[in-house]
Scaffold this motif. Structure first.
Motif, PDB file in Angstrom:
ATOM      1  N   ALA A 119      37.970 110.486 129.083  1.00  0.00           N
ATOM      2  CA  ALA A 119      37.352 109.499 128.194  1.00  0.00           C
ATOM      3  C   ALA A 119      37.349 109.975 126.746  1.00  0.00           C
ATOM      4  O   ALA A 119      37.460 111.171 126.464  1.00  0.00           O
ATOM      5  N   ASP A 120      37.185 109.021 125.839  1.00  0.00           N
ATOM      6  CA  ASP A 120      36.944 109.355 124.432  1.00  0.00           C
ATOM      7  C   ASP A 120      35.459 109.561 124.179  1.00  0.00           C
ATOM      8  O   ASP A 120      35.070 110.387 123.362  1.00  0.00           O
ATOM      9  N   GLU A 121      34.632 108.746 124.867  1.00  0.00           N
ATOM     10  CA  GLU A 121      33.176 108.836 124.759  1.00  0.00           C
ATOM     11  C   GLU A 121      32.572 108.645 126.147  1.00  0.00           C
ATOM     12  O   GLU A 121      33.134 107.941 126.979  1.00  0.00           O
ATOM     13  N   VAL A 122      31.395 109.227 126.334  1.00  0.00           N
ATOM     14  CA  VAL A 122      30.634 109.030 127.569  1.00  0.00           C
ATOM     15  C   VAL A 122      29.317 108.377 127.193  1.00  0.00           C
ATOM     16  O   VAL A 122      28.652 108.796 126.243  1.00  0.00           O
ATOM     17  N   TRP A 123      28.951 107.333 127.948  1.00  0.00           N
ATOM     18  CA  TRP A 123      27.674 106.660 127.769  1.00  0.00           C
ATOM     19  C   TRP A 123      26.871 106.863 129.045  1.00  0.00           C
ATOM     20  O   TRP A 123      27.368 106.606 130.146  1.00  0.00           O
ATOM     21  N   HIS A 124      25.627 107.319 128.905  1.00  0.00           N
ATOM     22  CA  HIS A 124      24.757 107.573 130.068  1.00  0.00           C
ATOM     23  C   HIS A 124      23.534 106.671 129.951  1.00  0.00           C
ATOM     24  O   HIS A 124      22.756 106.781 129.014  1.00  0.00           O
ATOM     25  N   ALA A 125      23.354 105.789 130.950  1.00  0.00           N
ATOM     26  CA  ALA A 125      22.293 104.781 130.907  1.00  0.00           C
ATOM     27  C   ALA A 125      20.993 105.251 131.572  1.00  0.00           C
ATOM     28  O   ALA A 125      20.277 104.468 132.168  1.00  0.00           O
ATOM     29  N   GLY A 126      20.673 106.517 131.430  1.00  0.00           N
ATOM     30  CA  GLY A 126      19.357 107.016 131.811  1.00  0.00           C
ATOM     31  C   GLY A 126      19.223 107.613 133.195  1.00  0.00           C
ATOM     32  O   GLY A 126      20.122 107.528 134.027  1.00  0.00           O
ATOM     33  N   ASP A 127      18.059 108.232 133.414  1.00  0.00           N
ATOM     34  CA  ASP A 127      17.796 109.088 134.571  1.00  0.00           C
ATOM     35  C   ASP A 127      18.825 110.216 134.630  1.00  0.00           C
ATOM     36  O   ASP A 127      19.488 110.452 135.640  1.00  0.00           O
ATOM     37  N   ILE A 128      18.907 110.905 133.504  1.00  0.00           N
ATOM     38  CA  ILE A 128      19.787 112.070 133.371  1.00  0.00           C
ATOM     39  C   ILE A 128      19.305 113.170 134.304  1.00  0.00           C
ATOM     40  O   ILE A 128      20.092 113.808 134.987  1.00  0.00           O
ATOM     41  N   GLY A 129      18.015 113.381 134.339  1.00  0.00           N
ATOM     42  CA  GLY A 129      17.418 114.391 135.221  1.00  0.00           C
ATOM     43  C   GLY A 129      17.025 115.632 134.456  1.00  0.00           C
ATOM     44  O   GLY A 129      15.863 115.820 134.141  1.00  0.00           O
ATOM     45  N   VAL A 130      17.987 116.463 134.158  1.00  0.00           N
ATOM     46  CA  VAL A 130      17.734 117.678 133.379  1.00  0.00           C
ATOM     47  C   VAL A 130      18.663 117.684 132.168  1.00  0.00           C
ATOM     48  O   VAL A 130      19.779 117.170 132.234  1.00  0.00           O
ATOM     49  N   LEU A 163      28.607 112.024 123.449  1.00  0.00           N
ATOM     50  CA  LEU A 163      27.708 111.390 124.416  1.00  0.00           C
ATOM     51  C   LEU A 163      26.717 110.481 123.700  1.00  0.00           C
ATOM     52  O   LEU A 163      26.084 110.890 122.726  1.00  0.00           O
ATOM     53  N   ARG A 164      26.594 109.266 124.208  1.00  0.00           N
ATOM     54  CA  ARG A 164      25.521 108.351 123.810  1.00  0.00           C
ATOM     55  C   ARG A 164      24.690 108.160 125.073  1.00  0.00           C
ATOM     56  O   ARG A 164      25.242 107.846 126.133  1.00  0.00           O
ATOM     57  N   ALA A 165      23.384 108.352 124.979  1.00  0.00           N
ATOM     58  CA  ALA A 165      22.543 108.286 126.169  1.00  0.00           C
ATOM     59  C   ALA A 165      21.169 107.742 125.836  1.00  0.00           C
ATOM     60  O   ALA A 165      20.741 107.759 124.674  1.00  0.00           O
ATOM     61  N   VAL A 166      20.492 107.276 126.872  1.00  0.00           N
ATOM     62  CA  VAL A 166      19.094 106.867 126.792  1.00  0.00           C
ATOM     63  C   VAL A 166      18.343 107.599 127.902  1.00  0.00           C
ATOM     64  O   VAL A 166      18.940 108.038 128.884  1.00  0.00           O
TER      65      VAL A 166
END
Length: 165
Positions: free
Chosen positions: A25-36, A49-52
């Motif tokens: 990927a060029d970018e990774v988006w994480h829509a939450g509940d990452i954990g740690v 990384l873009r994340a919530v």
């Protein structure tokens, strides 16, 4: 053009299967509940990384990532949050704002159910990548991959990582 990997609900888990797709990927988006925070740090070492944060995320993750991310990639507006609902059943917290100013893509996680649905009323694409982690009731670990080229969203793929017993 940007190649996006969208994942959610890793619940502190990242492995070689996920990393293989991150590298593509060029970018990774994480829509939450990452954990740690180490999960996010692993991703950030490889790609932007873009994340919530999600409902299970601790104060360290919440200090690093917001409840909502609103941004534009190429010419596509995006709103990402963990608990957002889906067309005709948006979460009360965002319902009014999304009707007034809808993005082109609305992303949520939380349900562990992969869903991509076009909201005809608001003219937006709703995406939930399911769950990439191993914790939860889901039977198959999933993610989404797609491209954004100017104002076009294309080449959407469902990635199934493994069936859980």
């Amino acid at each position: 053009m940007k190649k996006i990997l969208l994942l959610s609900d890793t619940h502190s888990h990242i492995d070689a299967q996920i990393i293989k797709y991150i590298k593509q990927a060029d970018e990774v988006w994480h829509a939450g509940d990452i954990g740690v925070i180490e999960v996010a740090d692993t991703i950030k070492k490889l790609k932007p990384l873009r994340a919530v944060y999600g409902n299970i995320d601790d104060k360290t993750v919440r200090a690093e990532y917001p409840l909502d991310q609103k941004f534009e990639v190429e010419k596509v507006s995006v709103w990402m949050t963990h608990i957002g609902g889906y067309p005709n059943k948006y979460n009360f917290r965002i319902k009014e704002e999304i009707q007034i100013n809808p993005p082109k893509i609305f992303i949520s996680g939380h349900s562990h159910i992969l869903k991509v649905q076009f909201d005809q009323k608001l003219n937006l694409l709703h995406m939930n990548p399911g769950a990439a982690g191993k914790h939860g009731f889901h039977k198959v670990r999933t993610m989404l991959r797609f491209e954004i080229d100017k104002e076009e969203i294309k080449n959407l793929e469902v990635i199934e990582l493994e069936t859980r017993s």
